[in-house]
Design an enzyme around this catalytic site. Structure first.
Site, PDB file in Angstrom:
ATOM      1  N   PHE A 126       0.869  -1.171   0.000  1.00  0.00           N
ATOM      2  CA  PHE A 126       0.000   0.000   0.000  1.00  0.00           C
ATOM      3  C   PHE A 126       0.913   1.231   0.000  1.00  0.00           C
ATOM      4  O   PHE A 126       1.995   1.201   0.572  1.00  0.00           O
ATOM      5  CB  PHE A 126      -0.961   0.030   1.192  1.00  0.00           C
ATOM      6  N   THR A 127       0.437   2.299  -0.628  1.00  0.00           N
ATOM      7  CA  THR A 127       1.298   3.466  -0.888  1.00  0.00           C
ATOM      8  C   THR A 127       1.994   4.002   0.367  1.00  0.00           C
ATOM      9  O   THR A 127       3.223   4.041   0.430  1.00  0.00           O
ATOM     10  CB  THR A 127       0.463   4.585  -1.532  1.00  0.00           C
ATOM     11  N   ASP A 217      -2.282  -4.941   8.590  1.00  0.00           N
ATOM     12  CA  ASP A 217      -2.871  -3.661   8.236  1.00  0.00           C
ATOM     13  C   ASP A 217      -4.374  -3.903   8.342  1.00  0.00           C
ATOM     14  O   ASP A 217      -4.977  -4.521   7.470  1.00  0.00           O
ATOM     15  CB  ASP A 217      -2.458  -3.258   6.821  1.00  0.00           C
TER      16      ASP A 217
HETATM   17  C1  LIG Z   1      -5.930   4.286   3.946  1.00  0.00           C
HETATM   18  C2  LIG Z   1      -5.003   3.171   4.133  1.00  0.00           C
HETATM   19  C3  LIG Z   1      -3.849   3.305   4.913  1.00  0.00           C
HETATM   20  C4  LIG Z   1      -3.400   4.632   5.503  1.00  0.00           C
HETATM   21  O1  LIG Z   1      -4.323   5.179   6.355  1.00  0.00           O
HETATM   22  P1  LIG Z   1      -4.546   6.774   6.488  1.00  0.00           P
HETATM   23  O2  LIG Z   1      -5.556   6.876   7.587  1.00  0.00           O
HETATM   24  O3  LIG Z   1      -5.043   7.266   5.172  1.00  0.00           O
HETATM   25  O4  LIG Z   1      -3.251   7.374   6.850  1.00  0.00           O
HETATM   26  C5  LIG Z   1      -3.078   2.182   5.109  1.00  0.00           C
HETATM   27  N1  LIG Z   1      -3.387   1.000   4.555  1.00  0.00           N
HETATM   28  C6  LIG Z   1      -4.462   0.844   3.760  1.00  0.00           C
HETATM   29  C7  LIG Z   1      -4.762  -0.482   3.173  1.00  0.00           C
HETATM   30  C8  LIG Z   1      -5.307   1.918   3.526  1.00  0.00           C
HETATM   31  O5  LIG Z   1      -6.361   1.765   2.739  1.00  0.00           O
END
Ligand SMILES: *Cc1c(COP(=O)(O)O)cnc(C)c1O
Length: 459
Positions: A126-127, A217
């Protein structure tokens, strides 16, 4: 409409926000001004906003009531105790560290658990997650099953870890060179694809045997639990709460974006079982987020999150959530539009390679498609392809992911089935004159997470 397949909303509407459709000429001007990046369009210029499901959720009357109970003390807020207790009860982890959003938790975890040069295997990247891992010297290593990279492979658990890929890496570099294994439930960039309980169990058993920690995550852990119940043997009659708890029993902790499955607009947290990691995280949270009893959130935000997390576990809520997303996917599929199959938990991903076969990946087909969808019908989507994947830290070359997609992401409790009809109609209309979609090239490429603020020009 088949009410089992597409259940009615399990809520009624108490407050509304007016939206307005502008003209095609206005949208053509707006997208040019935004550098063909849907992140740079003003919200007011959007009719249906499917940019993200992050922080765009509609809160319940109970959550709004909870906002009035905010205890805005700098330290020891009662809302923190409520949130901490709720997370411990529902997730089963020993320690909770609040953060301003998910990436705050990723920052803390990456700093305390990665030594430079260590690998961080994960089921697709994930980014922001990968950014923090790499910024702390970690090397991301993809261990998702091969089929996840194939838009058309129709499998119940396309987010599963390929254990042989993980074992292969451990055999090659040694368990000591693995910082931890990161398992995302569900896998956002694979199309919101779930991970099976059987797979979580196997990964955990193997990693515990090797002395490797597993962090999840947990961003969409409730959606993942729903898919386990729908598709995995032995779970059909289990409450969602129990499935969520079992998922986390296979991990040593998790990062959580409160902006998704907590049904709030901001917030996040980090969960840990290990005492020394917890101490290290408590020491760092004050530097980046705030006191360990607020972590960048207001008391009222923590209250809304504690209430939202419980609401997310309600059976009717989560069933409607996943099936509303599926409804949009079914409409597009029936119209012949190429989408990532099967439809995942939070979004429908258009297969931009199939949609725009006349564009090569260097011509940024998904970025171009997202811009074209906006012009066609005022619907805002997001690129999830070569632009989002960024460049390799070492070679400086573009990562060229197999999946070149546009994500139509459904906010929780915000839009109706009729809005989904409108979205499907817009995309289907565009599909009929898809050869008009022109490729793009970079006009400004930011060095970090370039998709957020990058700008483009038409070829
Ligand atoms: C949105 C997201 C994040 C990061 O969360 P933020 O609250 O935007 O900082 C991490 N992992 C995944 C899979 C996400 O969709």
């Amino acid at each position: 409409m088949d009410l089992n397949r597409y259940p009615a909303e399990p809520y009624r509407i108490k407050s509304v926000e007016t939206i307005r459709m502008n003209t095609r000429e206005e949208r053509e001007r707006i997208i040019r001004k935004a550098g063909y990046n849907t992140f740079l369009i003003d919200s007011e210029d959007v009719y249906i906003d499917l940019l993200t499901d992050s922080g765009t959720n509609a809160m319940s009357d109970r959550q709004w009531a909870g906002m009035m109970l905010g205890d805005e003390a700098y330290a020891g807020s009662r809302n923190w105790h409520h949130l901490e207790g709720t997370v411990r009860e529902l997730f089963g982890f020993r320690h909770v560290i609040p953060t301003h959003q998910g990436r705050g938790a990723e920052n803390l975890l990456s700093r305390i658990a990665i030594q430079p040069g260590q690998y961080v295997p994960g089921n697709m990247y994930f980014t922001t997650t990968r950014y923090h891992q790499e910024a702390n010297g970690g090397v991301f290593f993809d261990i998702i099953r091969d089929e996840a990279h194939d838009a058309q492979a129709e499998l119940p658990f396309k987010g599963d870890v390929d254990l042989n890929k993980l074992k292969g890496l451990v055999d090659r570099v040694g368990a000591g060179q693995i910082a931890y294994v990161c398992v995302a439930v569900t896998v956002n960039l694979a199309g919101g694809q779930p991970v099976s309980m059987g797979n979580l169990r196997e990964v955990s058993r193997y990693c515990r045997g090797q002395g490797i920690k597993v962090f999840m995550d947990a961003t969409r852990c409730v959606e993942n639990a729903w898919f386990i119940r729908e598709r995995e043997e032995g779970y059909a009659d289990k409450p969602i709460r129990d499935i969520v708890l079992e998922q986390f029993s296979y991990a040593d902790g998790c990062t959580m974006s409160g902006k998704k499955d907590c049904i709030t607009n901001i917030g996040g947290f980090l969960c840990l079982n290990d005492e020394s990691l917890f101490q290290a995280a408590r020491e760092l949270v004050v530097v980046f987020e705030g006191m360990p009893s607020y972590g960048g959130m207001a008391g009222r935000d923590m209250e809304a999150m504690a209430i939202g997390l419980r609401e997310a576990m309600q059976e009717e809520y989560i069933e409607h959530r996943v099936k509303q997303v599926r409804y949009l996917g079914d409409l597009l599929q029936d119209a012949g539009v190429p989408i990532v199959r099967p439809v995942g938990g939070h979004a429908v991903f258009l297969d931009a390679r199939g949609f725009c076969p006349h564009l090569k990946q260097e011509q940024l087909p998904a970025q171009a498609l997202a811009a074209a969808i906006y012009v066609e019908g005022g619907v805002r989507a997001m690129e999830r392809g070569i632009v989002s994947a960024g460049r390799d830290k070492v070679t400086g070359k573009d990562h060229a992911p197999k999946l070149e997609t546009v994500r139509l992401t459904i906010p929780r409790r915000v839009y109706t089935y009729r809005h989904m009809d409108l979205v499907a109609d817009t995309v289907t209309r565009l599909f009929r004159h898809r050869e008009d979609i022109r490729g793009l090239k970079w006009a400004y490429e930011p060095r970090q997470l370039r998709f957020f603020t990058g700008r483009f020009e038409q070829l």
